[in-house]
Design a protein around this motif. Structure first.
Motif, PDB file in Angstrom:
ATOM      1  N   ASP A 113     -60.260 -42.603  -5.393  1.00 19.85           N
ATOM      2  CA  ASP A 113     -59.436 -41.759  -6.266  1.00 19.85           C
ATOM      3  C   ASP A 113     -60.194 -40.533  -6.760  1.00 19.85           C
ATOM      4  OD1 ASP A 113     -61.236 -42.877  -8.028  1.00 19.85           O
ATOM      5  OD2 ASP A 113     -59.743 -43.909  -9.262  1.00 19.85           O
ATOM      6  N   GLY A 114     -61.381 -40.297  -6.187  1.00 14.99           N
ATOM      7  CA  GLY A 114     -62.167 -39.139  -6.590  1.00 14.99           C
ATOM      8  C   GLY A 114     -63.194 -39.431  -7.655  1.00 14.99           C
ATOM      9  N   SER A 115     -63.168 -40.645  -8.216  1.00  9.46           N
ATOM     10  CA  SER A 115     -64.163 -41.012  -9.222  1.00  9.46           C
ATOM     11  C   SER A 115     -65.341 -41.692  -8.542  1.00  9.46           C
ATOM     12  CB  SER A 115     -63.546 -41.940 -10.267  1.00  9.46           C
ATOM     13  OG  SER A 115     -63.279 -43.216  -9.695  1.00  9.46           O
ATOM     14  N   ASP A 116     -66.434 -41.868  -9.298  1.00 10.60           N
ATOM     15  CA  ASP A 116     -67.634 -42.458  -8.721  1.00 10.60           C
ATOM     16  C   ASP A 116     -67.813 -43.923  -9.105  1.00 10.60           C
ATOM     17  OD1 ASP A 116     -68.267 -42.202 -11.365  1.00 10.60           O
ATOM     18  OD2 ASP A 116     -69.955 -40.833 -11.060  1.00 10.60           O
ATOM     19  N   THR A 117     -66.725 -44.575  -9.571  1.00  9.30           N
ATOM     20  CA  THR A 117     -66.819 -45.973  -9.984  1.00  9.30           C
ATOM     21  C   THR A 117     -66.429 -46.984  -8.911  1.00  9.30           C
ATOM     22  OG1 THR A 117     -64.635 -45.791 -11.022  1.00  9.30           O
ATOM     23  CG2 THR A 117     -66.562 -45.452 -12.433  1.00  9.30           C
ATOM     24  N   PRO A 118     -65.510 -46.650  -7.958  1.00  4.08           N
ATOM     25  CA  PRO A 118     -65.158 -47.658  -6.939  1.00  4.08           C
ATOM     26  C   PRO A 118     -66.346 -47.978  -6.035  1.00  4.08           C
ATOM     27  CG  PRO A 118     -63.524 -45.881  -7.010  1.00  4.08           C
ATOM     28  CD  PRO A 118     -64.704 -45.420  -7.790  1.00  4.08           C
ATOM     29  N   GLU A 119     -66.298 -49.164  -5.449  1.00  3.95           N
ATOM     30  CA  GLU A 119     -67.305 -49.534  -4.461  1.00  3.95           C
ATOM     31  C   GLU A 119     -66.877 -49.073  -3.063  1.00  3.95           C
ATOM     32  OE1 GLU A 119     -70.136 -50.492  -5.141  1.00  3.95           O
ATOM     33  OE2 GLU A 119     -70.058 -51.474  -7.072  1.00  3.95           O
ATOM     34  N   PRO A 120     -67.858 -48.658  -2.238  1.00  2.55           N
ATOM     35  CA  PRO A 120     -69.301 -48.799  -2.418  1.00  2.55           C
ATOM     36  C   PRO A 120     -69.978 -47.621  -3.122  1.00  2.55           C
ATOM     37  CG  PRO A 120     -68.882 -47.996  -0.225  1.00  2.55           C
ATOM     38  CD  PRO A 120     -67.537 -48.191  -0.863  1.00  2.55           C
ATOM     39  N   VAL A 121     -69.182 -46.683  -3.664  1.00  4.17           N
ATOM     40  CA  VAL A 121     -69.777 -45.475  -4.251  1.00  4.17           C
ATOM     41  C   VAL A 121     -70.770 -45.814  -5.346  1.00  4.17           C
ATOM     42  CG1 VAL A 121     -69.327 -43.272  -5.384  1.00  4.17           C
ATOM     43  CG2 VAL A 121     -67.678 -44.173  -3.737  1.00  4.17           C
ATOM     44  N   ALA A 122     -70.360 -46.680  -6.275  1.00  8.78           N
ATOM     45  CA  ALA A 122     -71.204 -46.963  -7.435  1.00  8.78           C
ATOM     46  C   ALA A 122     -72.536 -47.586  -7.030  1.00  8.78           C
ATOM     47  CB  ALA A 122     -70.455 -47.881  -8.403  1.00  8.78           C
ATOM     48  N   SER A 123     -72.499 -48.603  -6.166  1.00 10.98           N
ATOM     49  CA  SER A 123     -73.736 -49.292  -5.796  1.00 10.98           C
ATOM     50  C   SER A 123     -74.634 -48.426  -4.929  1.00 10.98           C
ATOM     51  CB  SER A 123     -73.409 -50.600  -5.059  1.00 10.98           C
ATOM     52  OG  SER A 123     -72.797 -51.522  -5.929  1.00 10.98           O
ATOM     53  N   LEU A 124     -74.032 -47.691  -3.992  1.00  8.89           N
ATOM     54  CA  LEU A 124     -74.838 -46.837  -3.129  1.00  8.89           C
ATOM     55  C   LEU A 124     -75.452 -45.689  -3.925  1.00  8.89           C
ATOM     56  CD1 LEU A 124     -75.858 -46.372  -0.263  1.00  8.89           C
ATOM     57  CD2 LEU A 124     -73.786 -45.043   0.201  1.00  8.89           C
ATOM     58  N   THR A 125     -74.727 -45.176  -4.901  1.00  7.00           N
ATOM     59  CA  THR A 125     -75.283 -44.127  -5.769  1.00  7.00           C
ATOM     60  C   THR A 125     -76.519 -44.635  -6.500  1.00  7.00           C
ATOM     61  OG1 THR A 125     -73.148 -43.014  -6.083  1.00  7.00           O
ATOM     62  CG2 THR A 125     -74.829 -42.675  -7.786  1.00  7.00           C
ATOM     63  N   ARG A 126     -76.436 -45.829  -7.048  1.00  8.77           N
ATOM     64  CA  ARG A 126     -77.604 -46.390  -7.750  1.00  8.77           C
ATOM     65  C   ARG A 126     -78.789 -46.563  -6.801  1.00  8.77           C
ATOM     66  NH1 ARG A 126     -73.509 -49.554 -10.257  1.00  8.77           N
ATOM     67  NH2 ARG A 126     -73.914 -51.296  -8.820  1.00  8.77           N
ATOM     68  N   LEU A 127     -78.514 -46.994  -5.574  1.00  7.34           N
ATOM     69  CA  LEU A 127     -79.592 -47.185  -4.608  1.00  7.34           C
ATOM     70  C   LEU A 127     -80.254 -45.849  -4.254  1.00  7.34           C
ATOM     71  CD1 LEU A 127     -81.190 -48.963  -2.646  1.00  7.34           C
ATOM     72  CD2 LEU A 127     -79.307 -48.684  -0.997  1.00  7.34           C
ATOM     73  N   ILE A 128     -79.457 -44.818  -4.016  1.00  9.07           N
ATOM     74  CA  ILE A 128     -80.019 -43.503  -3.678  1.00  9.07           C
ATOM     75  C   ILE A 128     -80.790 -42.941  -4.874  1.00  9.07           C
ATOM     76  CG2 ILE A 128     -79.473 -41.143  -2.978  1.00  9.07           C
ATOM     77  CD1 ILE A 128     -79.076 -43.273  -0.803  1.00  9.07           C
ATOM     78  N   GLU A 129     -80.277 -43.129  -6.072  1.00  6.16           N
ATOM     79  CA  GLU A 129     -80.992 -42.649  -7.265  1.00  6.16           C
ATOM     80  C   GLU A 129     -82.332 -43.367  -7.424  1.00  6.16           C
ATOM     81  OE1 GLU A 129     -78.054 -43.230 -10.292  1.00  6.16           O
ATOM     82  OE2 GLU A 129     -77.227 -41.197 -10.068  1.00  6.16           O
ATOM     83  N   LYS A 130     -82.378 -44.655  -7.080  1.00  9.33           N
ATOM     84  CA  LYS A 130     -83.643 -45.381  -7.140  1.00  9.33           C
ATOM     85  C   LYS A 130     -84.611 -44.850  -6.089  1.00  9.33           C
ATOM     86  CE  LYS A 130     -85.697 -49.987  -7.228  1.00  9.33           C
ATOM     87  NZ  LYS A 130     -85.465 -51.460  -7.173  1.00  9.33           N
ATOM     88  N   ALA A 131     -84.088 -44.563  -4.895  1.00 14.97           N
ATOM     89  CA  ALA A 131     -84.933 -43.985  -3.851  1.00 14.97           C
ATOM     90  C   ALA A 131     -85.496 -42.638  -4.289  1.00 14.97           C
ATOM     91  CB  ALA A 131     -84.128 -43.830  -2.558  1.00 14.97           C
ATOM     92  N   LEU A 132     -84.700 -41.871  -5.019  1.00 16.96           N
ATOM     93  CA  LEU A 132     -85.161 -40.583  -5.547  1.00 16.96           C
ATOM     94  C   LEU A 132     -86.284 -40.786  -6.557  1.00 16.96           C
ATOM     95  CD1 LEU A 132     -84.892 -37.513  -6.140  1.00 16.96           C
ATOM     96  CD2 LEU A 132     -83.020 -38.095  -7.712  1.00 16.96           C
ATOM     97  N   SER A 133     -86.092 -41.677  -7.512  1.00 15.55           N
ATOM     98  CA  SER A 133     -87.084 -41.848  -8.575  1.00 15.55           C
ATOM     99  C   SER A 133     -88.368 -42.510  -8.073  1.00 15.55           C
ATOM    100  CB  SER A 133     -86.482 -42.664  -9.723  1.00 15.55           C
ATOM    101  OG  SER A 133     -86.149 -43.977  -9.301  1.00 15.55           O
ATOM    102  N   GLU A 134     -88.246 -43.407  -7.093  1.00 14.90           N
ATOM    103  CA  GLU A 134     -89.411 -44.142  -6.597  1.00 14.90           C
ATOM    104  C   GLU A 134     -90.045 -43.501  -5.359  1.00 14.90           C
ATOM    105  OE1 GLU A 134     -90.711 -46.757  -8.098  1.00 14.90           O
ATOM    106  OE2 GLU A 134     -89.153 -46.878  -9.649  1.00 14.90           O
TER     107      GLU A 134
END
Length: 221
Positions: A113-134
């Motif tokens: 629906d254009g938001s970042d809460t549905p899956e797999p958007v939410a989980s994949l976003t967290r994973l990419i953000e972790k890859a960025l920080s680490e």
């Protein structure tokens, strides 16, 4: 024609952003983020879903991925790794290899629906953000941009019908192919690797030597 294919090895340098792309009767959604690939900055587009309830994304998001491919990837150089016309690992083929053998069932994405809460958007976003920080090493498999530095089609690239049928000697630049499937793999440091695999409900298996659905094929679901 053969579509340029391979993987980019690098590190994430920007947070992921959800972007829509209008395609025929649907809107597809991709997570875009930047990756430092050797001395170049690449754009990465990863499919995460669609607003078409008749052709939803199927995905596997695995946080303990194990496969001998990992050792090959770790030993590869950072940068662009061209696998065009390679018909064996490390090129990816979900049908002709055992890459998905221990990854469990396909999961259904939500209707986007254009938001970042549905899956797999939410989980994949967290994973990419972790890859960025680490500063994890990231491996994105797919098709290279025809213009500029980037990679897309990070999903299964065979088994589609209609305009995606692979016709020999055609100049079509977006068609089915074998050993050209896309994915995202992340080295979260020993012993953990994470992997994201995706396909669409209206892709059919098994496929023939061109990557087209066989007469007896059925939807991936």
């Amino acid at each position: 024609m053969t579509i340029p294919y391979g993987y980019a090895k690098g590190t994430v340098i920007s947070a992921p952003s959800l972007k829509p792309t209008r395609r025929d009767h649907e809107t597809q959604y991709h997570l875009h983020f930047s990756v430092q690939v050797a001395d170049e900055v690449w754009d990465v587009a990863v499919n995460v879903g669609t607003n078409d309830s008749d052709d939803l994304l199927k995905y596997k998001l695995v946080f303990d991925y194990r496969h001998p491919l990992i050792q090959t990837l770790q030993a590869s150089p950072a940068g662009k790794n061209d696998l065009t016309d390679v018909n064996a690992l490390p090129a990816l083929d979900f049908v002709r290899s055992d890459l998905l053998g221990t990854t469990g069932r396909w999961r259904d994405s939500a209707v986007m629906d254009g938001s970042d809460t549905p899956e797999p958007v939410a989980s994949l976003t967290r994973l990419i953000e972790k890859a960025l920080s680490e500063k994890f090493d990231v491996y994105v498999f797919g098709r290279f941009y025809s213009e500029g530095n980037g990679i897309h089609d990070a999903h299964m690239n065979q088994g589609s019908k209609g305009r995606y049928i692979h016709r020999p000697n055609s100049d079509q630049n977006d068609h089915n192919a074998v050993w050209q499937d896309g994915a995202v793999l992340i080295d979260c440091r020993q012993p953990e690797w994470a992997a994201y695999f995706a396909a669409f409900e209206q892709q059919y298996l098994p496929t023939d030597d061109l990557g087209n659905p066989t007469p007896s094929s059925s939807p991936i679901s």
